[in-house]
Scaffold this motif. Structure first.
Motif, PDB file in Angstrom:
ATOM      1  N   ILE A  33       0.657  -1.232   0.014  1.00 22.47           N
ATOM      2  CA  ILE A  33      -0.015  -0.062   0.024  1.00 22.47           C
ATOM      3  C   ILE A  33       0.822   1.237   0.057  1.00 22.47           C
ATOM      4  O   ILE A  33       0.766   2.380  -0.576  1.00 22.47           O
ATOM      5  CB  ILE A  33      -1.070   0.039   1.262  1.00 22.47           C
ATOM      6  N   TYR A  38       0.910  -3.234   3.955  1.00 21.31           N
ATOM      7  CA  TYR A  38       0.629  -4.131   2.748  1.00 21.31           C
ATOM      8  C   TYR A  38      -0.774  -4.826   2.845  1.00 21.31           C
ATOM      9  O   TYR A  38      -1.168  -5.146   4.278  1.00 21.31           O
ATOM     10  CB  TYR A  38       1.731  -5.268   2.279  1.00 21.31           C
ATOM     11  N   ILE A  39      -1.087  -5.544   1.952  1.00 22.51           N
ATOM     12  CA  ILE A  39      -2.384  -6.484   1.893  1.00 22.51           C
ATOM     13  C   ILE A  39      -1.643  -7.810   1.668  1.00 22.51           C
ATOM     14  O   ILE A  39      -0.867  -8.293   0.881  1.00 22.51           O
ATOM     15  CB  ILE A  39      -3.149  -6.421   0.938  1.00 22.51           C
ATOM     16  N   SER A  40      -2.177  -8.958   2.606  1.00 20.45           N
ATOM     17  CA  SER A  40      -1.690 -10.257   2.335  1.00 20.45           C
ATOM     18  C   SER A  40      -2.597 -11.227   2.886  1.00 20.45           C
ATOM     19  O   SER A  40      -3.738 -10.930   3.035  1.00 20.45           O
ATOM     20  CB  SER A  40      -0.157 -10.434   3.220  1.00 20.45           C
ATOM     21  N   ASN A  41      -2.309 -12.466   3.134  1.00 24.56           N
ATOM     22  CA  ASN A  41      -3.380 -13.563   3.460  1.00 24.56           C
ATOM     23  C   ASN A  41      -2.337 -14.567   4.381  1.00 24.56           C
ATOM     24  O   ASN A  41      -1.183 -14.586   4.362  1.00 24.56           O
ATOM     25  CB  ASN A  41      -3.975 -14.135   2.368  1.00 24.56           C
ATOM     26  N   PHE A  42      -3.382 -15.534   4.906  1.00 17.03           N
ATOM     27  CA  PHE A  42      -2.795 -16.401   6.069  1.00 17.03           C
ATOM     28  C   PHE A  42      -2.049 -17.618   5.589  1.00 17.03           C
ATOM     29  O   PHE A  42      -1.582 -18.405   6.352  1.00 17.03           O
ATOM     30  CB  PHE A  42      -3.857 -16.721   6.930  1.00 17.03           C
ATOM     31  N   THR A 158     -14.389 -21.342   1.495  1.00 13.83           N
ATOM     32  CA  THR A 158     -15.022 -21.843   2.690  1.00 13.83           C
ATOM     33  C   THR A 158     -16.474 -22.135   2.555  1.00 13.83           C
ATOM     34  O   THR A 158     -17.105 -22.328   3.469  1.00 13.83           O
ATOM     35  CB  THR A 158     -14.945 -20.443   3.384  1.00 13.83           C
ATOM     36  N   PHE A 189      -5.036 -23.001   6.453  1.00 17.67           N
ATOM     37  CA  PHE A 189      -3.654 -22.325   6.467  1.00 17.67           C
ATOM     38  C   PHE A 189      -3.338 -22.265   7.963  1.00 17.67           C
ATOM     39  O   PHE A 189      -3.946 -22.281   8.924  1.00 17.67           O
ATOM     40  CB  PHE A 189      -4.371 -20.809   6.182  1.00 17.67           C
TER      41      PHE A 189
ATOM     42  N   ARG B  30      -2.598  -7.152  12.536  1.00 20.61           N
ATOM     43  CA  ARG B  30      -3.247  -7.874  11.297  1.00 20.61           C
ATOM     44  C   ARG B  30      -4.815  -7.580  11.316  1.00 20.61           C
ATOM     45  O   ARG B  30      -5.335  -7.819  12.415  1.00 20.61           O
ATOM     46  CB  ARG B  30      -3.099  -9.175  11.173  1.00 20.61           C
ATOM     47  N   ARG B  32      -8.202  -8.113   9.653  1.00 21.58           N
ATOM     48  CA  ARG B  32      -8.856  -9.177   8.718  1.00 21.58           C
ATOM     49  C   ARG B  32      -9.763  -8.236   7.774  1.00 21.58           C
ATOM     50  O   ARG B  32     -10.686  -7.486   8.299  1.00 21.58           O
ATOM     51  CB  ARG B  32      -9.696  -9.986   9.682  1.00 21.58           C
ATOM     52  N   ILE B  33      -9.640  -8.863   6.350  1.00 25.26           N
ATOM     53  CA  ILE B  33     -10.373  -8.421   5.519  1.00 25.26           C
ATOM     54  C   ILE B  33     -11.799  -9.267   5.345  1.00 25.26           C
ATOM     55  O   ILE B  33     -12.894  -9.156   5.214  1.00 25.26           O
ATOM     56  CB  ILE B  33      -9.873  -8.287   4.037  1.00 25.26           C
ATOM     57  N   PRO B  35     -12.058 -14.205   6.073  1.00 24.70           N
ATOM     58  CA  PRO B  35     -11.163 -15.368   6.678  1.00 24.70           C
ATOM     59  C   PRO B  35      -9.867 -15.492   6.296  1.00 24.70           C
ATOM     60  O   PRO B  35      -9.086 -16.191   7.070  1.00 24.70           O
ATOM     61  CB  PRO B  35     -11.970 -16.407   6.490  1.00 24.70           C
ATOM     62  N   VAL B  36      -9.367 -15.196   5.232  1.00 26.94           N
ATOM     63  CA  VAL B  36      -8.084 -15.585   4.673  1.00 26.94           C
ATOM     64  C   VAL B  36      -7.291 -14.243   4.374  1.00 26.94           C
ATOM     65  O   VAL B  36      -6.128 -14.348   4.275  1.00 26.94           O
ATOM     66  CB  VAL B  36      -8.067 -16.303   3.341  1.00 26.94           C
ATOM     67  N   ARG B  37      -7.774 -13.046   4.086  1.00 27.40           N
ATOM     68  CA  ARG B  37      -7.053 -11.576   3.727  1.00 27.40           C
ATOM     69  C   ARG B  37      -6.809 -10.960   5.028  1.00 27.40           C
ATOM     70  O   ARG B  37      -7.935 -10.562   5.957  1.00 27.40           O
ATOM     71  CB  ARG B  37      -7.667 -11.382   2.680  1.00 27.40           C
ATOM     72  N   TYR B  38      -5.794 -10.076   4.948  1.00 32.66           N
ATOM     73  CA  TYR B  38      -5.856  -9.118   6.052  1.00 32.66           C
ATOM     74  C   TYR B  38      -4.642  -8.083   5.439  1.00 32.66           C
ATOM     75  O   TYR B  38      -4.040  -8.178   4.419  1.00 32.66           O
ATOM     76  CB  TYR B  38      -5.133  -9.747   7.217  1.00 32.66           C
ATOM     77  N   ILE B  39      -4.686  -6.884   6.277  1.00 34.39           N
ATOM     78  CA  ILE B  39      -3.861  -5.651   6.249  1.00 34.39           C
ATOM     79  C   ILE B  39      -3.143  -5.717   7.215  1.00 34.39           C
ATOM     80  O   ILE B  39      -3.265  -5.996   8.352  1.00 34.39           O
ATOM     81  CB  ILE B  39      -4.742  -4.341   6.055  1.00 34.39           C
ATOM     82  N   SER B  40      -1.727  -5.628   6.787  1.00 33.15           N
ATOM     83  CA  SER B  40      -0.780  -5.665   7.981  1.00 33.15           C
ATOM     84  C   SER B  40       0.369  -4.799   7.363  1.00 33.15           C
ATOM     85  O   SER B  40       0.393  -3.884   6.411  1.00 33.15           O
ATOM     86  CB  SER B  40      -0.177  -7.098   8.272  1.00 33.15           C
ATOM     87  N   GLU B  83      -3.701 -10.187  17.849  1.00 30.41           N
ATOM     88  CA  GLU B  83      -3.711 -10.021  16.386  1.00 30.41           C
ATOM     89  C   GLU B  83      -4.089  -8.581  16.123  1.00 30.41           C
ATOM     90  O   GLU B  83      -3.232  -7.900  15.437  1.00 30.41           O
ATOM     91  CB  GLU B  83      -4.541 -10.976  15.882  1.00 30.41           C
ATOM     92  N   TYR B 111      -5.909   1.953  10.486  1.00 31.80           N
ATOM     93  CA  TYR B 111      -7.187   1.749   9.560  1.00 31.80           C
ATOM     94  C   TYR B 111      -7.337   0.409   9.705  1.00 31.80           C
ATOM     95  O   TYR B 111      -6.353  -0.709   9.479  1.00 31.80           O
ATOM     96  CB  TYR B 111      -7.274   1.892   8.309  1.00 31.80           C
ATOM     97  N   LYS B 120     -14.758 -16.031   2.570  1.00 32.44           N
ATOM     98  CA  LYS B 120     -13.955 -15.536   1.620  1.00 32.44           C
ATOM     99  C   LYS B 120     -14.713 -14.865   0.650  1.00 32.44           C
ATOM    100  O   LYS B 120     -15.663 -15.198  -0.125  1.00 32.44           O
ATOM    101  CB  LYS B 120     -13.132 -16.860   0.849  1.00 32.44           C
TER     102      LYS B 120
END
Lengths: 236, 236
Positions: A33, A38-42, A158, A189, B30, B32-33, B35-40, B83, B111, B120
């Motif tokens: 970003i 950044y945006i990532s995943n588990f 899911t 995950f 982290r 969560r967006i 169940p699998v994605r997040y912003i960190s 988290e 944010y 998902k």
């Protein structure tokens, strides 16, 4: 244990992937970003790393294209480290043409921030939005480019796990898809075990019970090798 | 080496933080967006873990509230794993009242996604947006609640490093701020070394040269202890 039986069957006299190149992608991608966010995943990368290890143990020249994970490099595998979906696409493209099997286990971002800010964005009191743009669909593109490659995808779902998986297999022109329900307590995950169903383009099904990812990787790769006849036409 | 001199000065006869509680936050959060994605963000947690280790070595009862990182638990420190920014706020609030020093080195998300999807999100061909909502500003809130606590913040900046840091110190009612330029090649996220300036609410400045984070943590904590007179009023 099944993994020892498989090893006993193949080793040392029979390495069905000897002289063949297997490309495995693993882990998440990170989409920046700004310089710090950044945006990532588990995705932990464990399943992909296990698939690469299994491919090497069956004799393949193995290339592991990996997003950022906290895992040790598997023995006998060439690791290419990448960060973003765009990096991942470039690295896979470079290895695709002469690959026998391509296993796309990475959890590649579908979206990236439309703009990467070069300075850290200062916060304000207001709410905000991140504008997103689609990344290249790597699996779709590899399916379109496919010649003799055996293309294996994963579906982390899911809901409607099997139906979504079969739809993805057809839509992306895959040879196999490995579908799992990431909400299943026996897998998903970060877990060391996984519960998956292997579906082939021919319509065969292998629903596997919960297994450690390392053992499951060997089982899956052996099933793919058998179904494609790679164990019988092997010239080694 | 300076770290040995400091250790020799304090040990074994003098543990200036003995009987005092130090709370340190570390790592990214982290948000969560789905169940699998997040912003960190790229915070490695190394600076915070080093601060906690230094506090324990100066005799403090040390609580380390940590976002997801790949670091070993420091010796003699109680670790509380969290988290999200909301988790972090709850954990800090529970430890704040009787703390002598609170060191907020975590890179807490400003944010979070306005909505967390329980399934998902399926991708579509279209571009998209993530609607964001502000998280609670933990440092601001701790500054408002401050009684006798010594409140230490960090500023990770990419431009106007010192000015932005001083502004933050005043705005958030801090006692100290540790400012660094995360674009400096001698320090920043993920690095084992750091280049920082310690600024106190009294207007004193300590611009330190590049040092390993573990050594720097001891230097910073010792400077804070001296400036606050904790080494002379110690009752141990």
């Amino acid at each position: 244990r099944i993994v020892e039986l498989i090893k006993a069957h193949f080793e040392p006299k029979n390495l069905p992937l000897k002289g063949k190149k297997v490309v495995v992608t693993a882990g998440p991608t990170r989409e920046r970003i700004d310089p710090v966010r950044y945006i990532s995943n588990f995705s932990s990368g464990k399943m992909g790393y296990s698939m690469a290890e299994a491919a090497a143990s069956l004799g393949a020249e193995t290339i592991l294209i990996s997003g950022p994970v906290s895992l040790d490099k598997p023995a006998g595998v060439k690791v290419v480290n990448v960060e973003s979906a765009a990096d991942m696409f470039e690295a896979v493209r470079a290895e695709y043409e002469d690959a026998t099997i391509v296993i796309k286990s990475a959890a590649v971002a579908d979206y990236r921030p439309a703009e990467i800010h070069t300075q850290k964005i200062k916060k304000s009191d207001d709410d905000s939005v991140i504008e997103l743009a689609r990344t290249t669909d790597i699996l779709q593109t590899l399916g379109e480019w496919k010649e003799d490659q055996i293309l294996v995808g994963f579906a982390a779902e899911t809901e409607n796990v099997i139906e979504n998986g079969k739809g993805k297999l057809q839509r992306k022109n895959l040879d196999f898809i490995i579908v799992n329900d990431v909400t299943d307590p026996g897998g998903g995950f970060g877990s060391d075990t996984n519960v998956v169903t292997l579906i082939s383009e021919n319509g065969t099904y292998h629903p596997y019970s919960s297994m450690p990812k390392k053992e499951l990787a060997t089982v899956l790769l052996q099933a793919i090798v058998q179904e494609e006849g790679l164990d019988t036409n092997n010239d080694s």
